[in-house]
Design an enzyme around this catalytic site. Sequence first.
Site, mmCIF file in Angstrom:
data_model
loop_
_atom_site.group_PDB
_atom_site.id
_atom_site.type_symbol
_atom_site.label_atom_id
_atom_site.label_comp_id
_atom_site.label_asym_id
_atom_site.label_seq_id
_atom_site.Cartn_x
_atom_site.Cartn_y
_atom_site.Cartn_z
ATOM 1 N N SER A 207 38.949 40.858 76.871
ATOM 2 C CA SER A 207 39.889 40.938 75.653
ATOM 3 C C SER A 207 39.519 42.902 74.906
ATOM 4 O O SER A 207 39.960 43.112 75.934
ATOM 5 C CB SER A 207 38.889 40.549 74.422
ATOM 6 O OG SER A 207 39.898 40.733 73.065
ATOM 7 N N ARG A 375 44.648 40.499 70.503
ATOM 8 C CA ARG A 375 43.852 39.768 68.953
ATOM 9 C C ARG A 375 44.826 38.669 69.355
ATOM 10 O O ARG A 375 43.885 37.000 68.522
ATOM 11 C CB ARG A 375 44.250 40.567 67.318
ATOM 12 C CG ARG A 375 43.928 39.897 66.135
ATOM 13 C CD ARG A 375 43.873 40.697 64.916
ATOM 14 N NE ARG A 375 45.089 41.433 65.796
ATOM 15 C CZ ARG A 375 46.051 42.599 64.773
ATOM 16 N NH1 ARG A 375 44.300 43.305 64.068
ATOM 17 N NH2 ARG A 375 46.823 43.253 64.993
ATOM 18 N N VAL A 497 35.369 38.109 63.181
ATOM 19 C CA VAL A 497 35.446 39.391 63.922
ATOM 20 C C VAL A 497 37.204 39.820 64.275
ATOM 21 O O VAL A 497 38.157 39.015 63.872
ATOM 22 C CB VAL A 497 35.119 39.079 65.448
ATOM 23 C CG1 VAL A 497 33.435 38.803 64.939
ATOM 24 C CG2 VAL A 497 35.440 37.912 66.896
ATOM 25 N N GLU A 498 37.942 41.287 64.962
ATOM 26 C CA GLU A 498 38.460 41.265 65.114
ATOM 27 C C GLU A 498 39.430 41.732 63.962
ATOM 28 O O GLU A 498 40.543 41.144 64.156
ATOM 29 C CB GLU A 498 39.483 40.677 66.586
ATOM 30 C CG GLU A 498 38.989 40.639 67.665
ATOM 31 C CD GLU A 498 39.429 40.390 68.996
ATOM 32 O OE1 GLU A 498 41.033 40.405 68.666
ATOM 33 O OE2 GLU A 498 38.703 40.667 69.590
ATOM 34 N N GLY A 499 39.255 41.864 62.628
ATOM 35 C CA GLY A 499 39.827 42.446 61.340
ATOM 36 C C GLY A 499 39.449 40.683 60.795
ATOM 37 O O GLY A 499 39.993 39.428 60.507
#
Length: 819
Positions: A207, A375, A497-499
């Site tokens: 990722s 994402r 995570v990731e925003g």
Amino acid sequence: MILLFQIFILVCVIWASAYFRARMGTALASAGAALVMITMTSEFVLVPWLLFFPVAILFFADDLRKDKITRPMYEFFKRVLPPMNQTEKEALDAGDVWWDGELFRGNPDWESMLKTSPPILSQEEQDFIDNQVETVCGMVNDWDISFIDKDLPEAAWDYLKKEGFLGLIIPKKYGGKGFSAFAHSSVVTKLASRSGALGVSTMVPNSLGPAELLLHYGTDEQKDHYLPRLAKGEDIPCFALTGPQAGSDAGAMPDTGIICQGEFEGEQVLGIRLNWDKRYITLAPVATVLGLAFKLFDPDSLLGNERDIGITVALIPTSHDGVEIGTRHYPVGSPFMNGPTRGKDVFIPLSWIVGGQDFAGKGWKMLVECLSAGRGISLPSGATAAAKVAYRATGAYSILRQQFKTEIGRFEGVEEALARIAGATYQLEAARITTAGAVDAGHKPSVITAIAKYHMTESARSLLNDAMDIHGGRGVIQGERNYLANAFMSTPVSITVEGANILTRNLMIFGQGAVRCHPFVYREMQAASNPNEEQGLEEFDSLLFRHIGYGFSNFVRSVSLGLSGGRIASKPVAGVTGYYYQQLTRMSSALALVSDLSMAILGGELKRKERLSARLGDVLSHLYMSSVVLKYYQDNGQQAADLPYVQWNIDNNLYLVQKALFEFFENFKPTWISRTLKRIIFPYGAAYKKPSDQLDHQVVQAMLCENELRDRLTKNIYIGDKEQPVGRIDHAFHHVLSTVTIASRIRKALREKDITNGGSLEETIASAVKAEVINEQEGRSYLLAESLRLDAIQVDEYEQSYIRGESTQKVKQEPEKAA
């Protein structure tokens, strides 16, 4: 009377032109032609021409239009345009617009979406899932990972490296697998269905991280050095962005790099002196190469005149002097490798910047561009894995577990929760496939992937709550038999995570969508910020009247579709789903109208009205999730078994769209405008309802028996043999279903007193065999099924010393004891 007739004809022509989105020039030409014709066939009336000519003159007379309308609007737009920092600008520039643009603009082209080919696994990819992925899933025990070892077994780590799991996205020419995004998603889904830690350990290298950054931006030298090592697992990567003082607000990071002279490999070279303090970095404790984001400064102008260069990304071997890694955080519910990394006055050469010196200061753009695609793959795959396991196992458990001599799946209260699991699983699988397919088609849909990340992880959280409620104590008691607890406990990880999801919903989905998906706003913003004012004015003028026409078209379409209940909207198919396409088009038009008007009234203030923008983001999100459900249904041959699932999801999504709009209207000011909008869009009041109890009942039935839909929705998860958590309950489920008619004959015989209910089940079966209610083989089959059923609903028990970690001796319940 002639006056009213001519005005009526003029309005009809303009209304039809606006509804069908005719260009402004075309609409005016049509209106003018209509006026000429009715004047020639009746008589000249001044009023219609007075209505027509001012608009036509302003549109066709360029200099007059620019001086009287465009320039004042241009100056006003520049004044109200909200300030935008560099990180916000780069986030907006990242990725592209895909189906989200169609939904946002109010007239989605359903034909084009349905014609898009669904992603398909290659034979190599499917073989990898069936063999290597199946093998590594069998090598791990999620209970041992979470309770004893707090890590994957060493043999599993070695296998992941040897078989290329850490290089799924790396092209074959560098020694990687070169798999598609869909294959990446499918691999992660199966791994995560066995163990969250196993899934995370594979998804992170594939990722947002060094491999993806190198593929897009790395120099040839960097690619040739790192990619083969990453593909073979010789290097384990991590990427460090988040720190104690900067999470979602990357622009606030205090981690710095200073351009200076320093010593590297015995020579004085120009490089960067770094200081950083990062946390929550997955794989950091075991990483051999660190991707690091920091702010780069050049106080002595050694690279040029710019002193504040901006966010930059570098790759640093963790063996390099001054790099601190090794200590761990302990994430809730899933002990994957995660920890901090720090460095003080660490000197690196400029050549370690990803992409080399030319990419200094471009780090944030690089990150958000990679995130705009990634994402939508990794975390949604983990969410779908949790849903698939919950769907398959909870449905089976609802048959195996009995209360009041009835399978609990037959109780309406349980059925209500099962329906939510069923509907959500169908939608999640549809979203996973469609979103990954878009990435494989070359799109980087930043808004769509934000929708996927937020709604799919939230949906998984909700359905796991339902699954835990249905399982009761069977889900609460941890142990080797439990297939829900770790996924339930670790859900906040994917939410965070990731925003973080709160940020994603309140700021990103509509905040980016309103600008990127709108056909004119972003280009108007670019024109207004053009340093060449005359050029900017020219660009703005080319957009303004088209924007006005677009806004009028949205009004016309919303009024028309509202009054007609959406029935006049075009639809790509007939039948039941045709109605849903019409209703989604209706709500798409409503979103376009409300968004345009709210941006016009609030301007930059809408950015700070987070709860208002979040509700409009919800509308866009539910429209997208409805779209993928219809696409999945179409791609799978519109099977009859799928239709209740389609109806359940679209009914639910339309209800949620309506709820979001109602809440928006209740809180939007001025009140008279919000009331007017509500009356336009919902002229007859609420139009949509939640799925009915009957529909709940229909979608649950596929969970409670063996069938193609159940197998398709749970494809590519790890089930294992009858000793594995899901395999045990699946095995029992199969045997219980195969003896349903036998059980029915025994119960009937007991009710009619044809046989006696002995002191044990064996005695009852013997009585049934003697009375020829069943034969001996059927009796043995029923006893086996009951034994497996009772074993499947058991929970683990252990010695106290084992729970305290003082002993490795376990006490496990055996099927014979349970029976």
